[in-house]
Structure formats: C-alpha cells, structure tokens
Design a protein around this motif. Sequence first.
Motif, PDB file in Angstrom:
ATOM      1  N   LEU A 241      26.045  93.873  36.377  1.00 35.26           N
ATOM      2  CA  LEU A 241      26.198  92.560  36.992  1.00 35.26           C
ATOM      3  C   LEU A 241      25.580  91.472  36.121  1.00 35.26           C
ATOM      4  CD1 LEU A 241      27.126  90.912  39.423  1.00 35.26           C
ATOM      5  CD2 LEU A 241      24.930  91.372  40.501  1.00 35.26           C
ATOM      6  N   LEU A 242      24.404  91.757  35.542  1.00 40.35           N
ATOM      7  CA  LEU A 242      23.777  90.778  34.659  1.00 40.35           C
ATOM      8  C   LEU A 242      24.629  90.518  33.417  1.00 40.35           C
ATOM      9  CD1 LEU A 242      20.064  91.958  34.853  1.00 40.35           C
ATOM     10  CD2 LEU A 242      21.076  89.962  35.934  1.00 40.35           C
ATOM     11  N   LEU A 243      25.231  91.573  32.889  1.00 37.08           N
ATOM     12  CA  LEU A 243      26.085  91.415  31.710  1.00 37.08           C
ATOM     13  C   LEU A 243      27.306  90.563  32.039  1.00 37.08           C
ATOM     14  CD1 LEU A 243      26.625  92.199  28.773  1.00 37.08           C
ATOM     15  CD2 LEU A 243      27.781  94.257  29.608  1.00 37.08           C
ATOM     16  N   GLU A 244      27.921  90.811  33.172  1.00 37.03           N
ATOM     17  CA  GLU A 244      29.085  90.013  33.571  1.00 37.03           C
ATOM     18  C   GLU A 244      28.709  88.552  33.800  1.00 37.03           C
ATOM     19  OE1 GLU A 244      30.790  91.868  36.953  1.00 37.03           O
ATOM     20  OE2 GLU A 244      31.469  93.647  35.869  1.00 37.03           O
ATOM     21  N   GLU A 245      27.537  88.323  34.402  1.00 37.78           N
ATOM     22  CA  GLU A 245      27.095  86.945  34.611  1.00 37.78           C
ATOM     23  C   GLU A 245      26.871  86.228  33.277  1.00 37.78           C
ATOM     24  OE1 GLU A 245      23.643  87.136  37.016  1.00 37.78           O
ATOM     25  OE2 GLU A 245      24.756  87.451  38.896  1.00 37.78           O
ATOM     26  N   LYS A 246      26.291  86.929  32.295  1.00 37.64           N
ATOM     27  CA  LYS A 246      26.060  86.323  30.998  1.00 37.64           C
ATOM     28  C   LYS A 246      27.385  85.976  30.314  1.00 37.64           C
ATOM     29  CE  LYS A 246      23.491  87.074  26.713  1.00 37.64           C
ATOM     30  NZ  LYS A 246      22.653  88.030  25.949  1.00 37.64           N
ATOM     31  N   MET A 247      28.361  86.877  30.379  1.00 42.62           N
ATOM     32  CA  MET A 247      29.664  86.610  29.770  1.00 42.62           C
ATOM     33  C   MET A 247      30.354  85.427  30.448  1.00 42.62           C
ATOM     34  SD  MET A 247      30.924  90.568  29.354  1.00 42.62           S
ATOM     35  CE  MET A 247      32.554  90.121  28.805  1.00 42.62           C
ATOM     36  N   ALA A 248      30.270  85.382  31.774  1.00 45.62           N
ATOM     37  CA  ALA A 248      30.878  84.266  32.492  1.00 45.62           C
ATOM     38  C   ALA A 248      30.207  82.941  32.144  1.00 45.62           C
ATOM     39  CB  ALA A 248      30.803  84.525  33.998  1.00 45.62           C
ATOM     40  N   GLU A 249      28.879  82.976  31.981  1.00 50.69           N
ATOM     41  CA  GLU A 249      28.152  81.757  31.614  1.00 50.69           C
ATOM     42  C   GLU A 249      28.566  81.274  30.233  1.00 50.69           C
ATOM     43  OE1 GLU A 249      23.514  80.241  31.207  1.00 50.69           O
ATOM     44  OE2 GLU A 249      23.984  82.289  31.845  1.00 50.69           O
ATOM     45  N   GLU A 250      28.709  82.193  29.283  1.00 51.42           N
ATOM     46  CA  GLU A 250      29.132  81.807  27.927  1.00 51.42           C
ATOM     47  C   GLU A 250      30.535  81.205  27.941  1.00 51.42           C
ATOM     48  OE1 GLU A 250      28.760  85.284  25.575  1.00 51.42           O
ATOM     49  OE2 GLU A 250      26.552  85.233  25.486  1.00 51.42           O
ATOM     50  N   GLU A 251      31.430  81.788  28.697  1.00 48.32           N
ATOM     51  CA  GLU A 251      32.786  81.247  28.772  1.00 48.32           C
ATOM     52  C   GLU A 251      32.785  79.843  29.391  1.00 48.32           C
ATOM     53  OE1 GLU A 251      35.123  83.991  30.948  1.00 48.32           O
ATOM     54  OE2 GLU A 251      35.114  85.537  29.381  1.00 48.32           O
ATOM     55  N   ALA A 252      31.961  79.647  30.417  1.00 44.53           N
ATOM     56  CA  ALA A 252      31.899  78.320  31.042  1.00 44.53           C
ATOM     57  C   ALA A 252      31.354  77.281  30.072  1.00 44.53           C
ATOM     58  CB  ALA A 252      31.034  78.389  32.297  1.00 44.53           C
ATOM     59  N   VAL A 253      30.320  77.663  29.273  1.00 40.27           N
ATOM     60  CA  VAL A 253      29.754  76.731  28.291  1.00 40.27           C
ATOM     61  C   VAL A 253      30.786  76.384  27.229  1.00 40.27           C
ATOM     62  CG1 VAL A 253      28.015  76.510  26.477  1.00 40.27           C
ATOM     63  CG2 VAL A 253      27.376  77.448  28.700  1.00 40.27           C
ATOM     64  N   LYS A 254      31.526  77.368  26.741  1.00 41.28           N
ATOM     65  CA  LYS A 254      32.564  77.103  25.741  1.00 41.28           C
ATOM     66  C   LYS A 254      33.647  76.181  26.280  1.00 41.28           C
ATOM     67  CE  LYS A 254      31.991  81.461  23.200  1.00 41.28           C
ATOM     68  NZ  LYS A 254      32.630  82.762  22.858  1.00 41.28           N
ATOM     69  N   LYS A 255      34.015  76.388  27.526  1.00 34.18           N
ATOM     70  CA  LYS A 255      35.048  75.553  28.134  1.00 34.18           C
ATOM     71  C   LYS A 255      34.590  74.106  28.247  1.00 34.18           C
ATOM     72  CE  LYS A 255      37.998  75.334  32.235  1.00 34.18           C
ATOM     73  NZ  LYS A 255      38.298  75.947  33.561  1.00 34.18           N
ATOM     74  N   LEU A 256      33.325  73.920  28.665  1.00 40.08           N
ATOM     75  CA  LEU A 256      32.787  72.559  28.777  1.00 40.08           C
ATOM     76  C   LEU A 256      32.670  71.889  27.409  1.00 40.08           C
ATOM     77  CD1 LEU A 256      30.020  73.148  31.483  1.00 40.08           C
ATOM     78  CD2 LEU A 256      32.177  71.941  31.791  1.00 40.08           C
ATOM     79  N   GLN A 257      32.262  72.651  26.404  1.00 45.11           N
ATOM     80  CA  GLN A 257      32.169  72.085  25.054  1.00 45.11           C
ATOM     81  C   GLN A 257      33.547  71.652  24.543  1.00 45.11           C
ATOM     82  OE1 GLN A 257      30.245  75.071  22.700  1.00 45.11           O
ATOM     83  NE2 GLN A 257      28.164  74.543  23.419  1.00 45.11           N
ATOM     84  N   ALA A 258      34.563  72.466  24.789  1.00 38.19           N
ATOM     85  CA  ALA A 258      35.920  72.112  24.349  1.00 38.19           C
ATOM     86  C   ALA A 258      36.406  70.841  25.054  1.00 38.19           C
ATOM     87  CB  ALA A 258      36.870  73.277  24.633  1.00 38.19           C
ATOM     88  N   GLU A 259      36.120  70.721  26.355  1.00 40.26           N
ATOM     89  CA  GLU A 259      36.521  69.517  27.078  1.00 40.26           C
ATOM     90  C   GLU A 259      35.800  68.290  26.548  1.00 40.26           C
ATOM     91  OE1 GLU A 259      35.783  70.272  31.157  1.00 40.26           O
ATOM     92  OE2 GLU A 259      37.441  71.717  31.394  1.00 40.26           O
ATOM     93  N   TRP A 260      34.491  68.428  26.220  1.00 38.39           N
ATOM     94  CA  TRP A 260      33.730  67.286  25.703  1.00 38.39           C
ATOM     95  C   TRP A 260      34.257  66.851  24.340  1.00 38.39           C
ATOM     96  CZ3 TRP A 260      30.462  66.731  21.434  1.00 38.39           C
ATOM     97  CH2 TRP A 260      29.726  65.550  21.408  1.00 38.39           C
ATOM     98  N   LYS A 261      34.575  67.804  23.474  1.00 39.65           N
ATOM     99  CA  LYS A 261      35.125  67.471  22.156  1.00 39.65           C
ATOM    100  C   LYS A 261      36.465  66.764  22.288  1.00 39.65           C
ATOM    101  CE  LYS A 261      32.818  71.197  19.638  1.00 39.65           C
ATOM    102  NZ  LYS A 261      32.986  72.461  18.885  1.00 39.65           N
ATOM    103  N   ALA A 262      37.308  67.241  23.221  1.00 35.23           N
ATOM    104  CA  ALA A 262      38.605  66.590  23.419  1.00 35.23           C
ATOM    105  C   ALA A 262      38.425  65.149  23.903  1.00 35.23           C
ATOM    106  CB  ALA A 262      39.422  67.384  24.435  1.00 35.23           C
ATOM    107  N   GLU A 263      37.450  64.921  24.780  1.00 37.68           N
ATOM    108  CA  GLU A 263      37.189  63.561  25.249  1.00 37.68           C
ATOM    109  C   GLU A 263      36.700  62.659  24.122  1.00 37.68           C
ATOM    110  OE1 GLU A 263      34.453  63.883  28.426  1.00 37.68           O
ATOM    111  OE2 GLU A 263      35.901  64.757  29.848  1.00 37.68           O
ATOM    112  N   GLN A 264      35.837  63.203  23.243  1.00 37.24           N
ATOM    113  CA  GLN A 264      35.342  62.408  22.117  1.00 37.24           C
ATOM    114  C   GLN A 264      36.469  62.028  21.172  1.00 37.24           C
ATOM    115  OE1 GLN A 264      32.270  61.206  21.842  1.00 37.24           O
ATOM    116  NE2 GLN A 264      31.781  62.175  23.805  1.00 37.24           N
TER     117      GLN A 264
END
Length: 294
Positions: free
Chosen positions: A186-209
């Motif tokens: 469960l901890l491993l899945e949570e870590k993977m999900a957190e990394e994917e969410a961070v990458k998604k937010l970074q991609a959205e921020w770069k597109a906005e810039q």
Amino acid sequence: MAALNRWTAQKRDIEMQKNMGKATYMGGALPDTAAYGPYKQNKRPKIASEVKTVKECEHWRQDILRGVAKKIAEIQNAALGEHRIRDLNDEINKDLREKGYWEDQIKALGGADYKSQPKRDVETYGAELAAHSGYKYFGAAKDLPGVRELFETEVIPDAPRKTRKQLFLHIQPDYYGWRDEEDGMLLLEEKMAEEEAVKKLQAEWKAEQVVKASKKRKAPKDAKDKEEAAKEDKPEEEAKPKEPEVEKPKGQDFADFKAYVDVPTMQDIERLIVQKKKETLLKKYAPEQTESKD
C-alpha cells in the motif's frame, strides 16, 4: 424394509410369550397387544413433562418426526382435495408444536437444546407468513385458494434498525486506517500515485507558462498594429499641432469649493489652546483671582 424388520420382531416377541406358541399363531395381522421395542405396549404420553428420562423423550421426539415426514410426503399430492390437504397441514403443525414440547422437556432434563441448533429436519420444508407466525404451510397447502394470494401480497417487514452499539461492535482498527502503514504494498502504491500526481501538475504548470509567454510576445505586436491602424483612420487629427499643456496649480482644484461655516486658521487655533492652558493654571494656583473675575 423397516416395516418387514418390525413385523418379524413382533412375530418373535409373540412366539416367546408363554400363552402363545408357534402352533397357535397362524399368521395374518398381529394383535394390538404385541410387545416389541423398548417401550412395548405404551402410547405416546399427551403431556411431555410426565416423562422423566431423556432417552424416552428422545424416542417420542423421533416418533413424531417420522410421522411428520410421512404426512409431508403425503401432502405433496395436490389431487388429495382441498379439505384433506387442509387437515394434513393442520396435523403437521400440531405435531410440530408437540415436538417443541418434547424438546423443552429434553432440555429441562439436561439433554440437548434442539431449539438453539439450526433447523435441519422437516420444519425447513414449510413456509411461514409474517402475519401468522407459528403456522406453516407445506406442499400443496401453499397453493390452496386464499393462501397463494397471501404469499403474493405479503409485505416483508423492514429489518430492525441497529443501535450505535451494534454498529461499532465489530469495527476494528483497520476500519480507521490505523494499520495502513504496516502494508508495504500500500505504501508503494501511494508513493507511485504521488509521483504521478506531481508529474501531472508540473506538466500543467509548464504548459501554462508557455501560453503566458506566447501571449506576452503577441501583446506588443498587437499594440503596434492598433497604433498604425489608428494613424491611418485619423490622419487629419494627427496633422494638427498639439497645444502645450499648462500645469494647473494644486489649489485650483479647490477653487469651486465654498465654505458656509467660518473655518479657523492655525493662528486662531494656537491662540485658543494658549488661552485654555492659562485658564487651567489660574484655576489651579490662583483660584481667588478666577472667582473675582467671575
């Protein structure tokens, strides 16, 4: 086969009697006084509490079950007629009630508690109405006129609402997630999900810039185009010489203001403050002079 064994046992018991030998018994139906079994020449007692042994109570309970099983097999035949089916159904319910009395007596004598055990005997074949608890319908009795309508229109009552104590009775720490950290997967899945969410937010921020930068580049070009268009639309106005702008004094903005009340100047205010201070000092150190002036 059971009936044949029973008949042979009856015959053997009769032949063993002193007043009746093999020569006098000519076959055929056996007399009612035939003695066989552990409770020979005994009828089932009408009152269960009169029996004082668990073994005898068990015997009569099994006897009732055998009779009920035969009647249930008979009531399956819908060609018996309405009256016969109703009579059989009443007899079965009566025998089942009597069986309950024998079970109570067995429990009172220290035997097994049959009522607390799950039902595995002939009672499971009956259907019971919620409005008529305690009376069951077996076999063809379920299809009798008036009975079928009751089963079709029966409203099943709602289950009783559970109390707060019953709801929290079987809740464990897992329900609140207190032991989630003990699960490595469960901890491993949570870590993977957190990394994917961070990458998604970074991609959205770069597109906005990128969009903002492109808008800033287009903004000055659009301004120049507008200025050029304005010059083409109004060539005459731009040809006229512009008049020099004259700075207005700051006090000119209040030239139109009219005061309808005498506004004291700073000198008048200072004079009044000094006068008030003198009066307070005279009252404090020379009260006689102030009284004489009054």
